[in-house]
Design a protein around this motif. Sequence first.
Motif, PDB file in Angstrom:
ATOM      1  N   ARG A 136       0.827  -1.222   0.000  1.00 51.17           N
ATOM      2  CA  ARG A 136       0.000   0.000   0.000  1.00 51.17           C
ATOM      3  C   ARG A 136       0.854   1.263   0.000  1.00 51.17           C
ATOM      4  O   ARG A 136       0.574   2.220  -0.717  1.00 51.17           O
ATOM      5  CB  ARG A 136      -0.919  -0.007   1.223  1.00 51.17           C
ATOM      6  CG  ARG A 136      -1.887   1.156   1.270  1.00 51.17           C
ATOM      7  CD  ARG A 136      -2.688   1.130   2.541  1.00 51.17           C
ATOM      8  NE  ARG A 136      -1.809   1.286   3.718  1.00 51.17           N
ATOM      9  CZ  ARG A 136      -1.324   2.444   4.139  1.00 51.17           C
ATOM     10  NH1 ARG A 136      -1.579   3.565   3.472  1.00 51.17           N
ATOM     11  NH2 ARG A 136      -0.548   2.471   5.209  1.00 51.17           N
ATOM     12  N   LYS A 137       1.899   1.274   0.823  1.00 57.96           N
ATOM     13  CA  LYS A 137       2.780   2.438   0.864  1.00 57.96           C
ATOM     14  C   LYS A 137       3.426   2.677  -0.491  1.00 57.96           C
ATOM     15  O   LYS A 137       3.584   3.830  -0.930  1.00 57.96           O
ATOM     16  CB  LYS A 137       3.852   2.240   1.926  1.00 57.96           C
ATOM     17  CG  LYS A 137       3.337   2.379   3.349  1.00 57.96           C
ATOM     18  CD  LYS A 137       4.471   2.222   4.338  1.00 57.96           C
ATOM     19  CE  LYS A 137       3.964   2.399   5.770  1.00 57.96           C
ATOM     20  NZ  LYS A 137       5.060   2.242   6.748  1.00 57.96           N
TER      21      LYS A 137
ATOM     22  N   ARG B  12       2.149   1.869  -3.372  1.00 57.46           N
ATOM     23  CA  ARG B  12       1.123   2.416  -4.255  1.00 57.46           C
ATOM     24  C   ARG B  12       0.795   3.859  -3.887  1.00 57.46           C
ATOM     25  O   ARG B  12       0.599   4.703  -4.765  1.00 57.46           O
ATOM     26  CB  ARG B  12      -0.137   1.550  -4.181  1.00 57.46           C
ATOM     27  CG  ARG B  12       0.019   0.182  -4.829  1.00 57.46           C
ATOM     28  CD  ARG B  12      -1.333  -0.475  -5.021  1.00 57.46           C
ATOM     29  NE  ARG B  12      -2.043  -0.650  -3.753  1.00 57.46           N
ATOM     30  CZ  ARG B  12      -1.936  -1.725  -2.977  1.00 57.46           C
ATOM     31  NH1 ARG B  12      -1.124  -2.728  -3.346  1.00 57.46           N
ATOM     32  NH2 ARG B  12      -2.613  -1.799  -1.859  1.00 57.46           N
ATOM     33  N   GLU B  13       0.710   4.144  -2.547  1.00 56.94           N
ATOM     34  CA  GLU B  13       0.403   5.511  -2.122  1.00 56.94           C
ATOM     35  C   GLU B  13       1.491   6.492  -2.527  1.00 56.94           C
ATOM     36  O   GLU B  13       1.219   7.627  -2.891  1.00 56.94           O
ATOM     37  CB  GLU B  13       0.218   5.556  -0.598  1.00 56.94           C
ATOM     38  CG  GLU B  13      -1.077   4.942  -0.132  1.00 56.94           C
ATOM     39  CD  GLU B  13      -1.224   5.019   1.365  1.00 56.94           C
ATOM     40  OE1 GLU B  13      -0.234   5.436   2.034  1.00 56.94           O
ATOM     41  OE2 GLU B  13      -2.302   4.662   1.877  1.00 56.94           O
ATOM     42  N   GLU B  14       2.710   6.056  -2.418  1.00 59.17           N
ATOM     43  CA  GLU B  14       3.812   6.928  -2.831  1.00 59.17           C
ATOM     44  C   GLU B  14       3.706   7.267  -4.304  1.00 59.17           C
ATOM     45  O   GLU B  14       3.883   8.425  -4.710  1.00 59.17           O
ATOM     46  CB  GLU B  14       5.136   6.233  -2.526  1.00 59.17           C
ATOM     47  CG  GLU B  14       6.369   7.058  -2.821  1.00 59.17           C
ATOM     48  CD  GLU B  14       6.469   8.277  -1.936  1.00 59.17           C
ATOM     49  OE1 GLU B  14       7.155   9.251  -2.328  1.00 59.17           O
ATOM     50  OE2 GLU B  14       5.857   8.294  -0.834  1.00 59.17           O
TER      51      GLU B  14
ATOM     52  N   GLU C  52       0.895   7.186  -5.965  1.00 58.50           N
ATOM     53  CA  GLU C  52      -0.306   8.022  -6.126  1.00 58.50           C
ATOM     54  C   GLU C  52      -0.049   9.444  -5.650  1.00 58.50           C
ATOM     55  O   GLU C  52      -0.519  10.409  -6.257  1.00 58.50           O
ATOM     56  CB  GLU C  52      -1.460   7.396  -5.337  1.00 58.50           C
ATOM     57  CG  GLU C  52      -2.766   8.108  -5.470  1.00 58.50           C
ATOM     58  CD  GLU C  52      -3.346   7.987  -6.857  1.00 58.50           C
ATOM     59  OE1 GLU C  52      -4.211   8.830  -7.210  1.00 58.50           O
ATOM     60  OE2 GLU C  52      -2.955   7.048  -7.593  1.00 58.50           O
ATOM     61  N   ARG C  53       0.736   9.573  -4.557  1.00 60.67           N
ATOM     62  CA  ARG C  53       1.031  10.914  -4.043  1.00 60.67           C
ATOM     63  C   ARG C  53       1.833  11.717  -5.039  1.00 60.67           C
ATOM     64  O   ARG C  53       1.580  12.911  -5.266  1.00 60.67           O
ATOM     65  CB  ARG C  53       1.796  10.796  -2.727  1.00 60.67           C
ATOM     66  CG  ARG C  53       2.070  12.136  -2.045  1.00 60.67           C
ATOM     67  CD  ARG C  53       2.843  11.912  -0.789  1.00 60.67           C
ATOM     68  NE  ARG C  53       4.152  11.311  -1.068  1.00 60.67           N
ATOM     69  CZ  ARG C  53       5.210  11.983  -1.499  1.00 60.67           C
ATOM     70  NH1 ARG C  53       5.125  13.274  -1.762  1.00 60.67           N
ATOM     71  NH2 ARG C  53       6.359  11.348  -1.713  1.00 60.67           N
TER      72      ARG C  53
END
Length: 576
Positions: free
Chosen positions: A222-223, A225-227, A229-230
């Motif tokens: 998740r991190k 993917r979030e990175e 996405e961010r």
Amino acid sequence: MRFSAPRSPPPAQPATRQYRSRSTFGVPSDSEDEADYYSEVESESDSASESGDSVRAPDEDETYLSDDLEDILTLSRPTRERPKRSAAEEHYINEVLVSVRLRANHHDPYEEWKADLKEESLRVARLDHSLAKSAQQKSQRAAHARYAEAHAAALSTVRQKAQAHVEHMKGRCESEMERLRADWEVRNRRLWEHIEGVIRGEEERVRAREEEERRKREEEDRKRREEEERRRREEEERKRKEEEKKKQREKEAEEKKRAEEEERTKREKEQEEVEERKQLGFLTANEDWMKARENLMWLKTGPMKTVKANKELKSLWSAGRRAITPKVGQLTNDRQAINRISQQLIDIVHGSPRHPEPVYFALLSSLAKAILLQAETEVTAEKRSAGPLAQVTANLLGELSGFSETFWAKLCQRAGGWPVPVVVPPTDWDGTPFTPEARRKALGHRGGEGSAGHAARVAGVMRVYFTVMCAEVDSPLEPAFRLPRLWTYFARMLAEPALLGSAVAPNVLHAALDVAGGRARQIWGKQWVKLLATLYETATVGVQGAPAGRLLGGESSEGIAARVRVQLEIERIMAQ
């Protein structure tokens, strides 16, 4: 016992008469006639006894007298001869013997009554003693019976209490057994639950370790993917902000241009309105309040300061102030009394001779303060008292020079911006910023006064002000105290959402409608109806220019109550 019998005085005795130590009533025993006489007396006594002359037998006293008589009759004869008795002596001796006989045979009724009384008393005493003893025995038997009954009842009560205690103890034992049985079941259940909980805990820990490992793997994914996405969003946000800044700069330029155009138009319009107001003699709400503050500061720093600094002027001012206060408090709803008190107040302010100018204006300030204090106390408690006070105020406004400006200044001091009405600015009339305490005073608040008390006090003062507008006067008053000012007041109030949201606003508006609402409808007709419709809308729908749902008076309890009164008053005016 004493006896009495009539007797004749004894005859004089010869000086040569001799008597013995034992009395013989002067009768010699050796006379022949003595024996004859005693024999006659004895025969007469015996005949009297036999004939029944005596009613009863002689008692001890009579027996004693008889013994004495016998002793007298049986005295030994003297050894010497005595001279012969005269007829007087013989008569005296006979009387003595008769008296003795009467005394010996006398029947005394008192003694008989006394003896009977003694016997009767003894009999009554015995009877009373018998009755008392019988009553005592009866009461003792009754007491014994009551004691026996009470003792039996006590024994019965003790027996019942013992039985109840036994039953109670039996119930306690049963309840204790039930409690112990329940505790045992709870303990047994908790023990098995603990055992099962330990087993489940071990299983949960195993699952938790597996879940934690899975969660860590998912968290890492998740991190990552979030990175990604961010980074993508930051890039998009940077582009969007650049576009928004560009649009904002364009919009600000347009708004600035439009604001400048509106400001220019507003200034031109205000300049035209200022020119029109100057021609008509009208002022804006802020100008009215600034003028009142300026007059108030002039009173404090001018006449009042001069009077307080001069001892003679202060004495004149104090005497006039003391005369003003009771006159204002003596008002009644009587036309003659109102005119008389108005004239007396005018004479007090003018003085005789005329007061100096500083004292005159100081007395005008004291008169205005006395009227407003009377309005705050009496009118707040009873609104009908506003009529006489307003009529006196109107008379003074028409007769006293300078009182209009003084009263208006003191009114704005006591009620804040509500007489104008206006939102009090953060600076004074001369541009000096208000301190928190000075601004609170400028708003009309008093120390220790709550919101409800403040609203009620301001409403009482404003009721007098509105009544002055409707008062009958001989000459027109200043514009601030004429009835057309009522239209200006409502127009200014409806144009200020900040004022309408206060709890004081509906209280003041209700006072105005109650005093002059019906008369205003007669004067302005449909225009007044439109204004009332706008006011009714603020009380039912909301205040225009304020957040949605913001009603007249706000959400406080006193504001809600006053808002309902405004609605009812508008409905009453429209129903006329």
